[in-house]
Scaffold this motif. Structure first.
Motif, PDB file in Angstrom:
ATOM      1  N   THR A 182       8.475  -7.012 -99.859  1.00  0.00           N
ATOM      2  CA  THR A 182       7.087  -6.938 -99.406  1.00  0.00           C
ATOM      3  C   THR A 182       6.179  -7.418-100.524  1.00  0.00           C
ATOM      4  OG1 THR A 182       7.547  -5.086 -97.926  1.00  0.00           O
ATOM      5  CG2 THR A 182       5.250  -5.437 -98.563  1.00  0.00           C
ATOM      6  N   ALA A 183       5.122  -8.156-100.147  1.00  0.00           N
ATOM      7  CA  ALA A 183       4.182  -8.673-101.146  1.00  0.00           C
ATOM      8  C   ALA A 183       2.780  -8.657-100.567  1.00  0.00           C
ATOM      9  CB  ALA A 183       4.571 -10.092-101.558  1.00  0.00           C
ATOM     10  N   ALA A 184       1.797  -8.795-101.438  1.00  0.00           N
ATOM     11  CA  ALA A 184       0.394  -8.873-101.025  1.00  0.00           C
ATOM     12  C   ALA A 184      -0.227 -10.097-101.690  1.00  0.00           C
ATOM     13  CB  ALA A 184      -0.360  -7.611-101.416  1.00  0.00           C
ATOM     14  N   VAL A 185      -1.086 -10.774-100.962  1.00  0.00           N
ATOM     15  CA  VAL A 185      -1.691 -11.993-101.492  1.00  0.00           C
ATOM     16  C   VAL A 185      -3.056 -12.219-100.840  1.00  0.00           C
ATOM     17  CG1 VAL A 185      -0.575 -13.462 -99.746  1.00  0.00           C
ATOM     18  CG2 VAL A 185      -1.323 -14.472-101.914  1.00  0.00           C
ATOM     19  N   THR A 186      -3.998 -12.716-101.624  1.00  0.00           N
ATOM     20  CA  THR A 186      -5.306 -13.128-101.103  1.00  0.00           C
ATOM     21  C   THR A 186      -5.253 -14.627-100.873  1.00  0.00           C
ATOM     22  OG1 THR A 186      -6.421 -11.372-102.330  1.00  0.00           O
ATOM     23  CG2 THR A 186      -7.790 -13.205-101.548  1.00  0.00           C
ATOM     24  N   VAL A 187      -5.622 -15.043 -99.654  1.00  0.00           N
ATOM     25  CA  VAL A 187      -5.444 -16.445 -99.291  1.00  0.00           C
ATOM     26  C   VAL A 187      -6.724 -17.064 -98.748  1.00  0.00           C
ATOM     27  CG1 VAL A 187      -2.971 -16.217 -98.819  1.00  0.00           C
ATOM     28  CG2 VAL A 187      -4.627 -15.803 -96.985  1.00  0.00           C
ATOM     29  N   ALA A 188      -6.796 -18.400 -98.866  1.00  0.00           N
ATOM     30  CA  ALA A 188      -7.845 -19.211 -98.243  1.00  0.00           C
ATOM     31  C   ALA A 188      -7.127 -20.290 -97.439  1.00  0.00           C
ATOM     32  CB  ALA A 188      -8.756 -19.825 -99.303  1.00  0.00           C
ATOM     33  N   ASN A 189      -6.521 -19.862 -96.346  1.00  0.00           N
ATOM     34  CA  ASN A 189      -5.709 -20.773 -95.542  1.00  0.00           C
ATOM     35  C   ASN A 189      -6.588 -21.584 -94.590  1.00  0.00           C
ATOM     36  OD1 ASN A 189      -3.540 -19.525 -96.758  1.00  0.00           O
ATOM     37  ND2 ASN A 189      -3.097 -18.183 -95.010  1.00  0.00           N
ATOM     38  N   PRO A 190      -6.547 -22.906 -94.675  1.00  0.00           N
ATOM     39  CA  PRO A 190      -7.331 -23.727 -93.750  1.00  0.00           C
ATOM     40  C   PRO A 190      -6.738 -23.683 -92.356  1.00  0.00           C
ATOM     41  CG  PRO A 190      -5.928 -25.112 -95.099  1.00  0.00           C
ATOM     42  CD  PRO A 190      -5.771 -23.710 -95.629  1.00  0.00           C
ATOM     43  N   SER A 191      -7.582 -23.905 -91.362  1.00  0.00           N
ATOM     44  CA  SER A 191      -7.108 -23.926 -89.972  1.00  0.00           C
ATOM     45  C   SER A 191      -6.260 -25.162 -89.723  1.00  0.00           C
ATOM     46  CB  SER A 191      -8.297 -23.927 -89.016  1.00  0.00           C
ATOM     47  OG  SER A 191      -9.011 -25.164 -89.127  1.00  0.00           O
ATOM     48  N   VAL A 195      -6.759 -29.041 -91.407  1.00  0.00           N
ATOM     49  CA  VAL A 195      -5.692 -29.797 -92.064  1.00  0.00           C
ATOM     50  C   VAL A 195      -5.431 -31.099 -91.312  1.00  0.00           C
ATOM     51  CG1 VAL A 195      -3.279 -29.773 -92.784  1.00  0.00           C
ATOM     52  CG2 VAL A 195      -4.663 -27.708 -93.011  1.00  0.00           C
ATOM     53  N   ALA A 196      -5.503 -31.058 -89.989  1.00  0.00           N
ATOM     54  CA  ALA A 196      -5.305 -32.273 -89.193  1.00  0.00           C
ATOM     55  C   ALA A 196      -6.346 -33.327 -89.552  1.00  0.00           C
ATOM     56  CB  ALA A 196      -5.376 -31.941 -87.701  1.00  0.00           C
ATOM     57  N   ARG A 197      -7.581 -32.909 -89.741  1.00  0.00           N
ATOM     58  CA  ARG A 197      -8.633 -33.855 -90.124  1.00  0.00           C
ATOM     59  C   ARG A 197      -8.361 -34.432 -91.509  1.00  0.00           C
ATOM     60  NH1 ARG A 197     -13.194 -33.970 -86.998  1.00  0.00           N
ATOM     61  NH2 ARG A 197     -13.268 -32.447 -85.293  1.00  0.00           N
TER      62      ARG A 197
END
Length: 365
Positions: A182-191, A195-197
């Motif tokens: 188990t892990a914890a992470v702060t993310v800024a994941n693009p939609s 990403v397609a653009r």
């Protein structure tokens, strides 16, 4: 015939008597007195359209440059304002205002001699790096590309909205499990659509692939899919601002600590998410397309270690967040284009399917 006042004054001043300065209102301009020929020859007397004598009512025609019409006596060299800037790269595309004048909402095409209007954009024309044709703003990316990228990032098990210093947008703090850990992470994941653009924009840097958009759209989408697959394999669209990323590189699951999109504690193999770009590729791209010396770029981002490269990685992600382009995607596409060009050196040397295979090979398995 009565001589004009200016001619009389010039004639008197040729006499061996003192002659004061010519009044400003009578100073001859470039059209009054012909310049001396550079080879010392004689100067032909000026003529007027109706062969009338100077000083009579005939006069000369007023110049038309700037009236919006490219007249027969104008051209790209004498009146780019009306006729378009001169060019020789037939088929080349450039935005108005990108060194050629014209409207910034119009995309111009070189016809082999001058730039002519090619397309009126729905918004401001997009200026791309030198050597890459400009384009109008992107429409919606292909649905097939968005669908391919729409896999939920595996770290998004249980997430809450949060903020993170250095990231000006909303972030997520996620707790997840993988491989029994188990892990914890702060993310800024693009939609997926974002990403397609980025992918569609970057694909313009691969000329053989870009050419398929009109001639073989199905294969063009396949090529875009190969670029998307590289993102999914490298990061599953995850941009870790801070925290642990569980990965199995073949010897079991390991919790890798990340900060600013780059693994902490890395030395030379520090790759920036989300497409795992290496700093050497980034700096080679900057040298080729942004005018920054490669050595200067490497000094700025560091030749090894985490800190400087992590700062640049994060800054580029911030800059791309509200744009249809991402410099890291452009850099990787530019690098991949060299491999594609090696397999398909001319526009006719590969079939559309072979171009797709070349793109897939350039982006790796």
């Amino acid at each position: 015939m009565r001589l004009p006042r200016l001619s009389v004054l010039l004639l008197l001043c040729a006499l061996p008597t003192a002659c004061g300065p010519v009044p400003p209102e009578l100073e001859p301009d470039a059209g009054d007195v012909p310049a001396s020929p550079p080879d010392g020859g004689t100067v032909e007397p000026p003529t007027t359209p109706d062969a009338g004598m100077p000083g009579e009512d005939a006069g000369t025609a007023a110049p038309s440059c700037g009236d919006g019409t490219c007249a027969a006596d104008e051209g790209c060299g004498s009146c780019a304002q009306d006729c378009g800037a001169c060019c020789t790269n037939a088929g080349g595309l450039s935005c108005g205002g990108n060194g050629i004048g014209g409207s910034p909402d119009v995309l111009y095409r070189c016809d082999g001699t001058r730039y002519v209007p090619h397309e009126t954009c729905s918004g401001a024309c997009v200026v791309l790096p030198a050597g890459t044709p400009d384009r109008c703003p992107l429409g919606a990316p292909p649905a097939s590309l968005v669908t391919r990228l729409s896999v939920t990032p595996y770290v998004e098990g249980s997430c809450q909205s949060t903020t993170w210093a250095g990231w000006p947008y909303a972030a997520k703090r996620c707790t997840y499990s993988a491989g029994g850990r188990t892990a914890a992470v702060t993310v800024a994941n693009p939609s997926a659509e974002k990403v397609a653009r980025w992918i569609v924009d970057a694909s313009a840097l691969i000329p053989r692939l870009r050419a398929l958009q009109q001639s073989a759209p199905a294969q063009w989408e396949e090529g875009l899919g190969a670029m998307a697959q590289q993102v999914l394999l490298q990061s599953s669209r995850i941009f870790p601002l801070e925290g642990g990323i569980l990965e199995n590189m073949g010897s079991g699951w390991v919790n890798y600590p990340f900060l600013g999109g780059v693994t902490q504690g890395c030395s030379s193999g520090c790759f920036c998410r989300i497409n795992s770009l290496h700093r050497t590729t980034y700096c080679a791209w900057r040298a080729a397309k942004a005018g920054e010396a490669e050595a200067d770029c490497l000094q700025r981002v560091g030749t090894s270690g985490h800190a400087k490269w992590s700062d640049q990685c994060l800054a580029n992600h911030v800059n791309a967040w509200e744009q249809d382009w991402n410099e890291h995607f452009r850099a990787l596409a530019w690098d991949a284009s060299k491999g594609v060009a090696a397999r398909c050196p001319t526009a006719s040397s590969c079939t559309p399917s072979e171009v797709v295979a070349a793109v897939r090979s350039a982006y790796g398995p």
